[in-house]
Enzyme design. Structure first.
Site, short mmCIF file in Angstrom:
data_model
loop_
_atom_site.label_atom_id
_atom_site.label_comp_id
_atom_site.label_asym_id
_atom_site.label_seq_id
_atom_site.Cartn_x
_atom_site.Cartn_y
_atom_site.Cartn_z
CB CYS A 69 -0.93 2.56 4.72
SG CYS A 69 -2.70 2.97 4.73
CB CYS A 128 -0.91 0.00 1.22
SG CYS A 128 -2.01 1.45 1.28
CB CYS A 142 -21.30 -1.33 6.42
SG CYS A 142 -23.09 -1.50 6.62
CB CYS A 150 -11.60 3.96 6.95
SG CYS A 150 -13.25 3.33 7.33
CB CYS A 160 -4.16 -0.95 5.39
SG CYS A 160 -3.46 -0.49 3.79
CG HIS A 174 -6.00 1.98 1.45
ND1 HIS A 174 -5.13 2.46 2.44
CD2 HIS A 174 -6.69 3.05 1.01
CE1 HIS A 174 -5.29 3.76 2.55
NE2 HIS A 174 -6.23 4.15 1.70
#
Length: 270
Positions: free
Chosen positions: A80, A77, A105, A94, A97, A90
């Protein structure tokens, strides 16, 4: 009295699981998966892609990482700056990761992953039971509405609205909960159902499938008394997951079974 007791039990479990799904933060990979400052400098200053892949492979050699990218490289990633553990992805919402990420959701405004997947499943289950209970208790008043026993206009509207909403949510939740039950039985996440994880031997949608019982225990734990409660009991720490290939490799009979079938050998192995 029994109706009220059942109603309040379902309501408490519904609110409890919803609360845990919302406020259980997704678990991020540990420090050992993050690149050191020296490795970052070496990786970013290197312009040749093949050398960058070698650098990532060298770092990942010390980590329990078995899945690969579609091209066979180490999953990394760049936002990150870490080597992704198996089943880690990832989340763009948010911006981190998430270990064993399933999906982000909007219902709970949180990322569903290793830390709260059990809570999310219980939230769906108790929501389903809650809607079913409301629909079942309101249905008798719906019958009275059709037979003309209800004369209050407001009561008619309330009965129709409540029954319609309960049935609508029940049907929606039934399909969603059934789909996640199927995922648990196969030990897959939503992301893995759409894109099979890639191992050193190629993509394998059943790479983490250990059998129904073990798949269930991986999410809910081995203590059955905790299965129906929103208490953390999932196996492992989210960084490593047992794989079917490794389990078969530990058992020569299982590892060679497919080879015997392909070769058409009917004799008993020695």
């Amino acid at each position: 009295v029994a109706y009220l007791v059942i109603f309040h039990i379902l309501f408490v479990l519904f609110v409890w699981t919803y609360w845990k799904s919302i406020f259980t933060l997704p678990v991020q990979p540990g420090k050992k998966y993050h690149m050191s400052y020296a490795d970052q400098e070496r990786y970013e200053n290197e312009e040749r892609p093949e050398v960058q892949r070698q650098i990532l492979a060298e770092i990942a050699r010390k980590l329990p990482v078995y899945t690969r990218t579609g091209s066979g490289g180490i999953r990394f990633c760049d936002r990150c700056q870490l080597i992704k553990p198996d089943r880690c992805h990832h989340c763009s919402v948010c911006a981190v990761c998430v270990l064993k990420m399933d999906h982000h959701c909007p219902w709970v405004n949180n990322c569903i992953g290793f830390s709260n997947y059990k809570f999310f499943l219980l939230f769906l289950a108790y929501s389903l039971l809650y809607c079913l209970y409301i629909a079942a208790t309101v249905f008798k008043y719906f019958i009275k509405y059709w037979t003309g026993e209800l004369t209050n206009g407001r009561s008619k509207f309330h009965v129709l609205f409540l029954l319609f909403v309960a049935v609508m949510f029940f049907v929606s939740l039934m399909f969603l909960f059934g789909y996640h039950c199927w995922l648990v039985s196969r030990n897959r996440s939503t992301l893995e159902a759409f894109s099979a994880p890639v191992f050193q031997n190629g993509p394998d949608k059943n790479g983490f499938n250990l059998g129904f019982v073990k798949n269930l225990q991986q999410v809910f734990g081995e203590e059955k008394k905790l299965w129906l409660l929103p208490i953390a009991s999932s196996q492992g720490d989210g960084h490593f997951f047992p794989m079917r290939a490794l389990c078969e490799a530990q058992n020569p009979l299982l590892a060679n079974e497919e080879q015997w079938q392909d070769d058409g050998i009917d004799e008993e192995p020695h």
